[in-house]
Design a protein around this motif. Structure first.
Motif, short mmCIF file in Angstrom:
data_model
loop_
_atom_site.label_atom_id
_atom_site.label_comp_id
_atom_site.label_asym_id
_atom_site.label_seq_id
_atom_site.Cartn_x
_atom_site.Cartn_y
_atom_site.Cartn_z
N ALA A 90 0.87 -1.19 0.00
CA ALA A 90 0.00 0.00 0.00
C ALA A 90 0.90 1.24 0.00
CB ALA A 90 -0.92 -0.01 1.22
N PRO A 91 1.40 1.64 -1.17
CA PRO A 91 2.46 2.66 -1.24
C PRO A 91 2.07 4.05 -0.75
CG PRO A 91 1.65 2.10 -3.43
CD PRO A 91 1.08 1.09 -2.50
N TYR A 92 0.77 4.34 -0.68
CA TYR A 92 0.35 5.68 -0.24
C TYR A 92 0.07 5.74 1.26
CZ TYR A 92 -0.24 5.93 -5.26
OH TYR A 92 -0.02 5.87 -6.63
N TRP A 93 0.12 4.59 1.94
CA TRP A 93 -0.08 4.51 3.39
C TRP A 93 1.28 4.60 4.06
CZ3 TRP A 93 -2.12 -0.51 6.18
CH2 TRP A 93 -2.24 -0.25 7.56
N GLN A 94 1.61 5.78 4.53
CA GLN A 94 2.94 6.01 5.10
C GLN A 94 3.05 5.55 6.55
OE1 GLN A 94 5.74 7.39 3.33
NE2 GLN A 94 4.32 6.76 1.70
N SER A 95 2.06 5.88 7.37
CA SER A 95 2.10 5.52 8.79
C SER A 95 0.73 5.74 9.40
CB SER A 95 3.16 6.35 9.54
OG SER A 95 2.82 7.72 9.49
N GLY A 96 0.58 5.28 10.65
CA GLY A 96 -0.66 5.52 11.38
C GLY A 96 -1.85 4.78 10.78
N THR A 97 -3.04 5.34 11.01
CA THR A 97 -4.27 4.75 10.49
C THR A 97 -4.51 5.24 9.07
OG1 THR A 97 -5.23 4.69 12.71
CG2 THR A 97 -6.75 4.50 10.85
N PRO A 98 -4.73 4.33 8.12
CA PRO A 98 -4.87 4.77 6.73
C PRO A 98 -6.24 5.38 6.45
CG PRO A 98 -5.24 2.42 6.87
CD PRO A 98 -4.83 2.86 8.26
N THR A 99 -6.28 6.22 5.44
CA THR A 99 -7.56 6.71 4.93
C THR A 99 -8.11 5.69 3.93
OG1 THR A 99 -6.55 7.86 3.06
CG2 THR A 99 -6.72 9.08 5.13
N THR A 100 -9.35 5.85 3.59
CA THR A 100 -9.95 4.96 2.59
C THR A 100 -9.20 5.05 1.27
OG1 THR A 100 -12.12 5.20 3.61
CG2 THR A 100 -12.08 4.42 1.33
N THR A 101 -8.82 6.26 0.88
CA THR A 101 -8.10 6.45 -0.38
C THR A 101 -6.76 5.73 -0.35
OG1 THR A 101 -9.15 8.60 -0.73
CG2 THR A 101 -7.12 8.17 -1.94
N GLN A 102 -6.04 5.82 0.78
CA GLN A 102 -4.74 5.16 0.89
C GLN A 102 -4.87 3.64 0.79
OE1 GLN A 102 -3.58 6.86 4.64
NE2 GLN A 102 -2.31 8.43 3.68
N MET A 103 -5.94 3.09 1.33
CA MET A 103 -6.12 1.64 1.31
C MET A 103 -6.62 1.13 -0.03
SD MET A 103 -4.80 0.41 3.84
CE MET A 103 -5.18 -1.21 3.23
N ARG A 104 -7.16 2.01 -0.85
CA ARG A 104 -7.63 1.59 -2.17
C ARG A 104 -6.49 1.54 -3.18
NH1 ARG A 104 -13.33 5.01 -2.47
NH2 ARG A 104 -14.60 3.51 -1.32
N GLY A 105 -5.38 2.16 -2.86
CA GLY A 105 -4.24 2.16 -3.78
C GLY A 105 -3.26 1.07 -3.43
N THR A 106 -3.53 -0.17 -3.85
CA THR A 106 -2.71 -1.31 -3.47
C THR A 106 -2.14 -2.00 -4.71
OG1 THR A 106 -4.74 -2.63 -3.35
CG2 THR A 106 -3.88 -1.76 -1.29
N MET A 107 -0.96 -2.59 -4.52
CA MET A 107 -0.27 -3.26 -5.62
C MET A 107 -0.99 -4.55 -6.04
SD MET A 107 2.52 -1.65 -6.54
CE MET A 107 3.54 -2.97 -7.20
#
Length: 336
Positions: A90-107
């Motif tokens: 999940a390259p857009y999830w840097q740290s902490g609790t992810p946002t919905t958008t961050q979790m939708r961007g997965t390899m």
């Protein structure tokens, strides 16, 4: 150079070789010569159209891979040509609790994945790999290893002396066993195969139980260790009831797998009365990945590899995963 894509429709037989694009990289991108990939159950579901039937095609599948950086754009400063790297789930999830958008961007869906000899992406899509590993070994880390580390270390806060119940002998389970061991925990591993249980004993499992011959395995767990502090819940809906029976008050159940299904009637009272912490685990952040890599490098931890297939044998690799005969990770050598 070639990649493998799911093309017109889903299914293993729809995996087709395709020539990689040779277009130049952008200023904020890198090019990686991919040497290896590893399979996760999610990848199999994705290829068969069971993970996200609405996933646009074509798609290069598989979240996990490793290779060497061969080119960088002029604005890239965190990796260099020659760096040995893995993909990041999940390259857009840097740290902490992810946002919905961050979790939708997965390899490996919706972002094109690792079954390619030429991988082009922003530098945030890769992570420097532990130097003692080869490409096949490093390719196992982005999903299964990070999931296990997130569950045990980030969420459950494992400490020496904890008692950990691990369900199964798949990729996440074996990494959970290895991480529990280096943290000084006592482990109980469940499997339906005596042969696989013997292998986890050799890896250092404290106790093993065959859940097929011992269907009321929660009693056997309590006989072994009493109550447990952490459950790596990989079975799903039909194992959760017994998992609750072995938890001490305040224990953590890391809900990861759904192998026995997603729906079942559950008595909520034990969760409330024993203050059980239930946490859904979907891999982990970049920060989590970095912390895990430091531990792997320090302990010179070696991922468990079952079998490595040639790139031309990719369909056979997925069929082998579907058979559930493997112990450890199934990998693909992208250079063969």
């Amino acid at each position: 150079m070639r990649s493998i894509q799911i093309q017109e429709s889903f299914g293993l037989q729809q995996l087709k070789f395709n020539d990689c694009s040779e277009k130049p990289i952008h200023d904020d991108e890198i090019e990686v010569s991919m040497h290896a990939a590893s399979l996760n159950y999610r990848d199999l579901l994705m290829v068969k159209g069971l993970y996200d039937p609405k996933q646009p095609l074509p798609l290069v599948p598989c979240s996990d891979g490793a290779g060497v950086v061969t080119a960088t754009g002029k604005d890239v400063c965190d990796v260099a040509v020659g760096d040995f790297v893995t993909t990041v789930f999940a390259p857009y999830w840097q740290s902490g609790t992810p946002t919905t958008t961050q979790m939708r961007g997965t390899m490996g869906g919706p972002i094109h994945g690792a079954l390619t000899q030429r991988f082009v992406a922003k530098s945030s899509h890769v992570m420097k790999a532990p130097k003692h590993l080869n490409a096949v070994e490093a390719s196992t880390l982005p999903c299964a290893a990070v999931t296990a580390w997130n569950a045990l270390v980030e969420v459950a806060k494992i400490k020496a002396g904890d008692k950990v119940l691990i369900q199964g002998t798949g990729g996440v389970a074996l990494f959970a066993l290895q991480f529990s061991k280096i943290c000084g925990a006592e482990t109980v591993v469940l499997s339906s195969s005596d042969e696989k249980l013997q292998k986890v004993k050799e890896m250092g499992a404290s106790h093993t139980i065959n859940y097929r011959t011992t269907p009321k395995w929660s009693r056997a767990v309590r006989d072994c260790v009493g109550q447990v502090d952490i459950v790596i819940e990989l079975g799903g809906a039909k194992t959760l009831e017994q998992s609750l029976k072995v938890c001490r008050p305040g224990a953590t159940i890391a809900v990861i797998g759904i192998l026995s299904g997603i729906k079942n009637e559950i008595n909520l009272l034990p969760i409330i009365m024993n203050k059980i912490n239930m946490s859904g685990i979907l891999v982990g952040s970049r920060s989590c990945f970095e912390s895990m890599n430091k531990a792997i490098a320090h302990h010179k931890l070696q991922p468990v590899i079952d079998k490595t297939f040639a790139f031309s044998e990719t369909i056979q690799a997925f069929e082998y995963m579907e058979s559930a005969a493997h112990f450890g990770k199934i990998c693909i050598d992208l250079q063969k």
